[in-house]
Design a protein around this motif. Structure first.
Motif, PDB file in Angstrom:
ATOM      1  N   GLY A   1      -3.477   5.620  11.295  1.00  0.00           N
ATOM      2  CA  GLY A   1      -2.914   6.357  12.782  1.00  0.00           C
ATOM      3  C   GLY A   1      -4.275   7.538  12.556  1.00  0.00           C
ATOM      4  N   GLU A   2      -4.376   8.351  12.183  1.00  0.00           N
ATOM      5  CA  GLU A   2      -5.794   9.449  11.894  1.00  0.00           C
ATOM      6  C   GLU A   2      -7.050   8.137  12.910  1.00  0.00           C
ATOM      7  N   ALA A   3      -7.369   7.385  12.102  1.00  0.00           N
ATOM      8  CA  ALA A   3      -7.933   6.494  13.018  1.00  0.00           C
ATOM      9  C   ALA A   3      -8.312   6.467  14.510  1.00  0.00           C
ATOM     10  N   ARG A   4      -6.498   6.196  15.213  1.00  0.00           N
ATOM     11  CA  ARG A   4      -6.515   6.159  15.932  1.00  0.00           C
ATOM     12  C   ARG A   4      -6.346   4.242  16.314  1.00  0.00           C
ATOM     13  N   LEU A   5      -6.149   3.781  14.743  1.00  0.00           N
ATOM     14  CA  LEU A   5      -5.730   2.077  15.602  1.00  0.00           C
ATOM     15  C   LEU A   5      -4.152   1.713  15.730  1.00  0.00           C
ATOM     16  N   ILE A   6      -3.788   2.964  15.053  1.00  0.00           N
ATOM     17  CA  ILE A   6      -2.232   2.380  15.464  1.00  0.00           C
ATOM     18  C   ILE A   6      -1.328   3.832  15.428  1.00  0.00           C
TER      19      ILE A   6
ATOM     20  N   THR B   1       0.496  -1.037   0.260  1.00  0.00           N
ATOM     21  CA  THR B   1       0.289  -0.132   0.388  1.00  0.00           C
ATOM     22  C   THR B   1       0.808   1.257  -0.213  1.00  0.00           C
ATOM     23  N   LYS B   2      -0.068   2.354   0.099  1.00  0.00           N
ATOM     24  CA  LYS B   2       0.896   3.438   0.313  1.00  0.00           C
ATOM     25  C   LYS B   2       0.704   4.488   1.667  1.00  0.00           C
ATOM     26  N   PRO B   3       2.410   4.381   1.746  1.00  0.00           N
ATOM     27  CA  PRO B   3       2.293   5.597   3.581  1.00  0.00           C
ATOM     28  C   PRO B   3       0.805   5.988   4.179  1.00  0.00           C
ATOM     29  N   ALA B   4       0.334   6.814   2.851  1.00  0.00           N
ATOM     30  CA  ALA B   4      -1.184   7.797   3.449  1.00  0.00           C
ATOM     31  C   ALA B   4      -2.243   6.438   3.831  1.00  0.00           C
ATOM     32  N   PHE B   5      -2.353   5.504   3.522  1.00  0.00           N
ATOM     33  CA  PHE B   5      -2.886   4.591   4.305  1.00  0.00           C
ATOM     34  C   PHE B   5      -2.312   4.059   5.351  1.00  0.00           C
TER      35      PHE B   5
ATOM     36  N   GLU C   1      14.559   8.342  16.874  1.00  0.00           N
ATOM     37  CA  GLU C   1      15.357   9.452  17.310  1.00  0.00           C
ATOM     38  C   GLU C   1      14.950  10.827  16.606  1.00  0.00           C
ATOM     39  N   GLY C   2      15.357  10.166  14.916  1.00  0.00           N
ATOM     40  CA  GLY C   2      15.048  11.670  14.497  1.00  0.00           C
ATOM     41  C   GLY C   2      13.589  12.090  14.340  1.00  0.00           C
ATOM     42  N   GLY C   3      12.460  11.589  15.335  1.00  0.00           N
ATOM     43  CA  GLY C   3      10.771  11.681  15.215  1.00  0.00           C
ATOM     44  C   GLY C   3      10.566  11.349  13.363  1.00  0.00           C
ATOM     45  N   HIS C   4      11.278  10.014  12.861  1.00  0.00           N
ATOM     46  CA  HIS C   4      10.714   9.103  11.944  1.00  0.00           C
ATOM     47  C   HIS C   4       9.738   8.174  12.500  1.00  0.00           C
ATOM     48  N   ARG C   5       8.418   8.157  11.505  1.00  0.00           N
ATOM     49  CA  ARG C   5       8.045   6.826  12.028  1.00  0.00           C
ATOM     50  C   ARG C   5       8.021   5.637  12.237  1.00  0.00           C
ATOM     51  N   ARG C   6       7.859   5.270  13.018  1.00  0.00           N
ATOM     52  CA  ARG C   6       8.381   3.498  12.986  1.00  0.00           C
ATOM     53  C   ARG C   6       6.777   2.610  13.306  1.00  0.00           C
ATOM     54  N   TYR C   7       6.733   1.574  12.613  1.00  0.00           N
ATOM     55  CA  TYR C   7       5.965   0.258  12.696  1.00  0.00           C
ATOM     56  C   TYR C   7       6.523  -0.833  13.525  1.00  0.00           C
ATOM     57  N   SER C   8       5.645  -1.459  13.916  1.00  0.00           N
ATOM     58  CA  SER C   8       6.407  -2.549  14.807  1.00  0.00           C
ATOM     59  C   SER C   8       5.450  -3.470  14.507  1.00  0.00           C
TER      60      SER C   8
ATOM     61  N   ILE D   1     -12.229   3.166   6.235  1.00  0.00           N
ATOM     62  CA  ILE D   1     -11.207   2.716   6.775  1.00  0.00           C
ATOM     63  C   ILE D   1     -11.818   3.055   8.079  1.00  0.00           C
ATOM     64  N   GLU D   2     -12.592   4.283   7.929  1.00  0.00           N
ATOM     65  CA  GLU D   2     -12.988   4.759   9.854  1.00  0.00           C
ATOM     66  C   GLU D   2     -13.587   3.027   9.715  1.00  0.00           C
ATOM     67  N   ALA D   3     -14.468   2.245   9.415  1.00  0.00           N
ATOM     68  CA  ALA D   3     -15.454   1.276   9.753  1.00  0.00           C
ATOM     69  C   ALA D   3     -14.610   0.192  10.165  1.00  0.00           C
ATOM     70  N   ALA D   4     -12.784  -0.251   8.978  1.00  0.00           N
ATOM     71  CA  ALA D   4     -12.613  -1.103   9.321  1.00  0.00           C
ATOM     72  C   ALA D   4     -11.507  -0.994  10.487  1.00  0.00           C
ATOM     73  N   CYS D   5     -11.282  -0.097  10.848  1.00  0.00           N
ATOM     74  CA  CYS D   5     -10.451   0.558  12.402  1.00  0.00           C
ATOM     75  C   CYS D   5     -12.363   0.423  14.117  1.00  0.00           C
ATOM     76  N   ARG D   6     -13.197   0.004  13.405  1.00  0.00           N
ATOM     77  CA  ARG D   6     -13.923  -0.167  14.695  1.00  0.00           C
ATOM     78  C   ARG D   6     -14.017  -1.517  14.867  1.00  0.00           C
ATOM     79  N   ILE D   7     -14.332  -2.197  13.347  1.00  0.00           N
ATOM     80  CA  ILE D   7     -14.283  -3.823  13.767  1.00  0.00           C
ATOM     81  C   ILE D   7     -13.324  -3.978  14.122  1.00  0.00           C
ATOM     82  N   ILE D   8     -11.791  -3.983  13.548  1.00  0.00           N
ATOM     83  CA  ILE D   8     -10.922  -4.683  14.082  1.00  0.00           C
ATOM     84  C   ILE D   8     -10.542  -4.162  15.365  1.00  0.00           C
TER      85      ILE D   8
END
Length: 112
Positions: free
Chosen positions: A38-43, A29-33, A49-56, A76-83
């Motif tokens: 993140g905006e939907a508060r799912l992850i 996918t693309k970084p926008a996804f 240290e440089g402030g860059h986003r990183r994902y586990s 996407i909002e509904a998908a986040c709620r479902i998860i």
């Protein structure tokens, strides 16, 4: 191959986190996804240290499940709620199983 095979176990936090670009590439996918998740508060991405986003790996598993739902046409909002609800259901089932085991251990005569 499932998300489990690709991204490891849920408690696999010892692995280094992936940059947003690499994480998006792994998900196909693309970084926008990832930003939208993140905006939907799912992850919430970790920060280097440089402030860059990183994902586990755990976050990538969640994102992979969200991508499955979005690819099936779920907003996407509904998908986040479902998860989130699926996660709560798993936790409730785990607690119920623990309660039942404890109750059976405390009262072996009630077994059947």
């Amino acid at each position: 191959m499932t998300a489990d095979d690709t991204f490891g176990r849920l408690d696999d936090d010892d692995y280094p986190a992936y940059t947003m670009g690499r994480a998006a590439e792994m998900l196909g996918t693309k970084p926008a996804f990832l930003r939208a998740l993140g905006e939907a508060r799912l992850i919430t991405p970790l920060r280097s240290e440089g402030g860059h986003r990183r994902y586990s790996r755990y976050q990538l598993r969640i994102a992979a499940r969200a991508r499955e739902l979005v690819d099936q046409g779920t907003p996407i909002e509904a998908a986040c709620r479902i998860i989130i609800l699926e996660d709560q259901l798993e936790e409730a089932q785990r607690i119920n199983a623990e309660y039942r085991r404890a109750a059976q251990a405390a009262n072996p005569a009630a077994e059947g």
